[in-house]
Motif scaffolding. Structure first.
Motif, PDB file in Angstrom:
ATOM      1  N   PRO A   9       4.766   4.210  -3.657  1.00 38.69           N
ATOM      2  CA  PRO A   9       4.220   5.313  -4.466  1.00 38.69           C
ATOM      3  C   PRO A   9       3.622   4.789  -5.779  1.00 38.69           C
ATOM      4  O   PRO A   9       4.132   3.814  -6.349  1.00 38.69           O
ATOM      5  CB  PRO A   9       5.435   6.198  -4.763  1.00 38.69           C
ATOM      6  N   ASN A  10       2.544   5.448  -6.225  1.00 37.58           N
ATOM      7  CA  ASN A  10       1.809   4.981  -7.400  1.00 37.58           C
ATOM      8  C   ASN A  10       2.691   4.714  -8.611  1.00 37.58           C
ATOM      9  O   ASN A  10       2.517   3.721  -9.301  1.00 37.58           O
ATOM     10  CB  ASN A  10       0.735   6.001  -7.788  1.00 37.58           C
ATOM     11  N   GLU A  11       3.639   5.629  -8.869  1.00 36.27           N
ATOM     12  CA  GLU A  11       4.420   5.472 -10.098  1.00 36.27           C
ATOM     13  C   GLU A  11       5.328   4.234 -10.043  1.00 36.27           C
ATOM     14  O   GLU A  11       5.796   3.766 -11.067  1.00 36.27           O
ATOM     15  CB  GLU A  11       5.214   6.758 -10.434  1.00 36.27           C
ATOM     16  N   LYS A  18       0.830  -1.215   0.000  1.00 34.72           N
ATOM     17  CA  LYS A  18       0.000   0.000   0.000  1.00 34.72           C
ATOM     18  C   LYS A  18       0.866   1.268   0.000  1.00 34.72           C
ATOM     19  O   LYS A  18       0.546   2.241  -0.644  1.00 34.72           O
ATOM     20  CB  LYS A  18      -0.866   0.029   1.266  1.00 34.72           C
ATOM     21  N   LYS A  21       4.317   1.357  -8.400  1.00 39.76           N
ATOM     22  CA  LYS A  21       3.480   0.181  -8.095  1.00 39.76           C
ATOM     23  C   LYS A  21       3.634  -0.935  -9.116  1.00 39.76           C
ATOM     24  O   LYS A  21       3.738  -2.117  -8.774  1.00 39.76           O
ATOM     25  CB  LYS A  21       2.006   0.599  -7.993  1.00 39.76           C
ATOM     26  N   LYS A  22       3.675  -0.529 -10.413  1.00 39.85           N
ATOM     27  CA  LYS A  22       3.714  -1.557 -11.450  1.00 39.85           C
ATOM     28  C   LYS A  22       4.996  -2.401 -11.341  1.00 39.85           C
ATOM     29  O   LYS A  22       4.941  -3.633 -11.248  1.00 39.85           O
ATOM     30  CB  LYS A  22       3.638  -0.898 -12.826  1.00 39.85           C
TER      31      LYS A  22
END
Ligand code: PHE
Length: 339
Positions: free
Chosen positions: A48-50, A45, A52-53
């Motif tokens: 950081p979003n960037e 969680k 995540k992948k």
């Protein structure tokens, strides 16, 4: 995070185990509820979003690699178990049960072999027959009781379709397409509408023989049956013939064999007569030859028929015919080793 994953991947890669216990411990350490990989997943969680992948892919790779490695090590250990240190290589192997032939098949094969040695050829035919091959071609009068519903299984919608009551029908078929000399043996399953008991069943097996040629005589028949009795029941066997009746043979006889259990002295199997009834036989009725287009002035023949269950019961001392149909493993196992 990535470096943590890399570290764990190296750990998985380097892991070696010598026992299933060690593998299980390793599995809990990584993939258990509080295992390192599981904890990583719950920290996901915070990534950081960037990232995540990339991180997600790496985590999945780690999880799969760990699971694969654990499975592989487990397999390696179990396939090597026999040769791991400490196992006793002198222990006997595990026996392989190959199964065995059914006693009816054993007796059928033995009877067939005996007649094959004197030139008989095996023939087979359909179990679902028509009136012609089972009755009419064999000289059964219209009103003969064997045609009766009580003896024969008919197909309700068409009385011309029935289950064969004897394998003589196969011999009619052989005579239809083969010219004499004919020497044929027809083993097979037959059906009669009889109450099931220790001595009778609505399904049973027969072997019937037919010999048609020029100058075939009753003496040939008798000698052939004596040969069979000696081959099957032993050199000391004797036979006796009693007059009888069958629509398709004239004259006809019932054949008894000297009791192989008491040697003719008398016992409860032969009911203290010294003799056991084993088959029916006779000279083929000229009408039967003519029905199949064989000239009865040129050719003659003999026929005989026996029930395989009866012969098998005598050979193995089986008292209840129903045993043959129950497929009780304890019964069947007694015939293992015979092919
Ligand atoms: N077909 C007879 C039966 O089923 C046996 C038999 C065959 C008798 C040949 C005589 C000749 O009982």
């Amino acid at each position: 995070m990535i470096s943590k994953i890399e570290k764990l991947l190296n750990k998985v890669d380097a892991f070696k185990a010598e026992s299933l216990d060690e593998i299980e411990k390793f599995r809990i350490e990584l993939l258990g509820k509080k295992g390192e990989v599981t904890v990583l997943f719950s920290d996901f969680k915070a990534v950081p979003n960037e990232l995540k992948k990339e991180v997600g892919q790496k985590m999945n790779q780690l999880k799969n690699t760990a699971a694969d490695k654990i499975e592989l090590l487990k397999q390696e250990l179990s396939s090597n178990r026999e040769v791991t240190v400490g196992s006793d290589l002198t222990l006997p192997g595990e026996p392989k049960n190959l199964g065995s032939r059914h006693p009816i098949s054993l007796v059928r094969n033995e009877i067939s072999e005996i007649f094959k040695r004197i030139g008989f050829v095996i023939s087979e035919g359909p179990e679902i027959e028509d009136d012609w091959h089972v009755f009419s071609a064999l000289n059964f009068p219209e009103e003969h009781p064997a045609r009766d519903m009580q003896d024969t299984f008919f197909i309700e919608k068409n009385p011309d379709v029935l289950l064969r009551t004897h394998t003589s029908s196969v011999q009619v078929r052989v005579m239809d397409y083969q010219k004499p000399p004919i020497r044929t043996l027809s083993p097979g399953r037959v059906f009669r509408n009889e109450a099931i008991s220790a001595r009778a069943h609505c399904i049973f097996h027969q072997v019937e023989g037919l010999y048609v040629d020029k100058d075939v005589s009753f003496a040939d028949l008798k000698q052939t049956l004596l040969y069979f009795a000696k081959e099957f029941f032993g050199e000391k066997s004797e036979i006796r013939l009693r007059p009888s009746y069958f629509p398709f043979t004239e004259p006809s006889a019932e054949v008894d064999i000297s009791c192989s259990l008491c040697g003719g002295k008398g016992c409860n199997v032969c009911k203290y007569t010294g003799w056991l009834e084993i088959l029916g036989c006779g000279m083929v009725d000229p009408n039967v030859l003519e029905s199949s287009g064989i000239d009865s002035k040129v050719y003659s023949g003999y026929a005989f028929g026996m029930g395989i269950e009866r012969i098998a019961m005598l050979k193995y001392g089986i008292k209840d015919l129903r045993m043959f149909f129950e497929n009780d493993k304890r019964f069947m196992d007694q015939f293992s080793g015979n092919y």
